[in-house]
Design an enzyme around this catalytic site. Structure first.
Site: not given
Ligand code: PA5
Length: 440
Positions: A282, A303, A417
């Site tokens: 990410e 394996h 989303k």
């Molecule tokens: O690293 C990030 O920002 C994302 O992975 C969030 O942690 C994830 O999308 C969850 O978001 P939130 O904590 O707003 O529900």
């Protein structure tokens, strides 16, 4: 006391490291001076020191939840659960769910599988359970859906007043539906500071409360992270985070290695890899660039994936997390008949076999064109997990800037989303809804 060690000598040459060093130093300076893209999200850099004043309060909350409940459900997705799950799984017995120790920390809100949620509701029926609901934005669909389901169940089982004492919310200071709900209902809350993104939040209450609820020593975790803060301030030759960022970028940019496999030889580390994949995927995967972070659990996956790693497309690099000393000892027994032919191992620790598998795999993969980097943790405990977490975060910040991306945003996550809300006819998505239906 030992520290986490990094070895890049089976991956890149010394002269390559010397040549890339100025670029690493520049990226590190961009990170630490806050002069790069996303610089309003670098609060995690000083988190191990900043969080200390909250630790006693977090421990007290964990104690209450542990005393009151058989199960504690940690609700969150992505950065709001992976760090806690990684640490808890690494430290718990592999069979903790079957051993019946109470309370158990279990997870929800990390998927929308109806069967998962049905089975969770069934498991929690007539049991005493608490909820930690974690969402920085406070608006993420998966955890919001799980929270509504479980909060309703908890209130039905315990009554609203008693349920209230067993719900803790971790969210933004002011914004979001979870903050509104927590304020209205009077739940205990912790704040995720504006300058800390989800995937960099494991050393904040987001990770610390569920880890303390599982019975682990969050002070030691933070001590380890603090020690790594100091190490990360050292020059290149003594700084594993700088060296790791350097080596993986050499392999990506100069050697065409597009995929990094994080490998472990202890299945307890499976979720450390899941956390790491999110952190790097990410943070770096944007603008059409970045190493694809993948993971394997060895020797299990030798394996299944071993053939490809040894012999398939040569676009792989490998990073091993090695544990120097396991926490327990198992000696292989002698057998008079020796029908399995294994008496040559008699009297040896199982770890000796595992370590030779590790060494043999590394040499085989290097021979097969898979450069190998290795982190060694002296042992698996809170302190060294704290070191490792901070090191990977710091290296990720440097590596992202070397790649010239903003390591602290995640614009790509919004695409699914938007489509999902349009398809579900969420109010406000009328135009998108029409457009997407025309494509079906
Ligand atoms: O690293 C990030 O920002 C994302 O992975 C969030 O942690 C994830 O999308 C969850 O978001 P939130 O904590 O707003 O529900």
């Amino acid at each position: 006391m030992k520290d986490l060690q990094f070895d890049y000598t089976k991956a890149v040459r010394a002269e390559q490291m010397t040549a890339i060093r100025p670029a690493v130093e520049k990226a590190m300076s961009t990170l630490t001076t806050g002069s790069g893209a996303g610089n309003d999200f670098i609060g995690w850099l000083s988190l191990p020191k900043d969080i200390e004043e909250q630790i006693a309060d977090i421990e007290a909350t964990a104690k209450l939840l542990r005393e009151e409940n058989e199960m504690i459900v940690c609700i969150g997705i992505g950065g709001s659960y992976l760090g806690a799950k990684a640490v808890n799984e690494a430290l718990l017995s592999s069979f903790s769910q079957l051993e019946g120790n109470k309370p158990q920390v279990i997870y929800a809100g990390q998927n929308i599988g109806e069967d998962y949620l049905y089975e969770l509701q069934t498991l929690l029926r007539n049991r005493k359970f608490g909820i930690i609901s974690i969402s920085k934005s406070g608006t993420t669909t998966e955890p919001a859906l799980a929270f509504r389901l479980l909060k309703t169940q908890l209130e039905q089982q315990q009554g609203k007043e008693s349920a209230k004492k067993n719900i803790v919310c971790i969210t933004d200071r002011k914004r979001g539906a979870l903050r509104t709900l927590a304020t209205q209902e009077g739940y205990k809350t912790y704040v995720i500071e504006d300058n800390i993104g989800g995937r960099f939040s494991v050393l904040s209450p987001v990770g610390l409360l569920p880890i303390a609820c599982a019975g682990f020593d969050i002070r030691s975790l933070i001590e380890g992270a603090k020690r790594m803060m100091d190490i990360c301030a050292l020059p290149f030759d003594e700084n594993p985070a700088m060296q790791y960022a350097a080596a993986r970028n050499i392999l990506y940019q100069q050697e065409g290695k597009k995929v990094e496999l994080l490998a472990n030889f202890h299945p307890k580390l499976h979720y450390v890899s899941e956390w790491w994949k999110q952190l790097y995927g990410e943070s770096e995967g944007k603008d059409g660039k970045a190493i694809f972070p993948a993971s394997v659990d060895f020797t299990t996956d030798l394996h299944s994936m071993g053939q490809y790693i040894q012999d398939g497309e040569r676009h792989l690099m490998e990073t091993v997390i090695s544990v120097e000393k396991p926490n327990h000892e198992v000696i292989f027994p002698h057998d008079e008949q020796n029908l399995d032919g294994l008496n040559f191992l008699a009297g040896k620790r199982v770890d000796e076999v595992n370590k030779m598998a590790e060494l043999g795999t590394m040499l085989a993969h290097v021979d097969g064109g898979v450069p190998n980097m290795k982190f060694t943790l002296p042992c698996l405990n809170e302190y060294y997990l704290g070191q490792m977490i901070y090191m990977f975060e710091f290296a990720c910040g440097i590596s992202g800037y070397m790649l010239e991306v903003n390591p602290f945003n995640q614009p790509g996550v919004e695409a699914y989303k938007k489509n999902m809300f349009a398809l579900l006819d969420k109010p406000g998505y009328e135009e998108e809804s029409k457009a997407i239906r025309a494509r079906l």
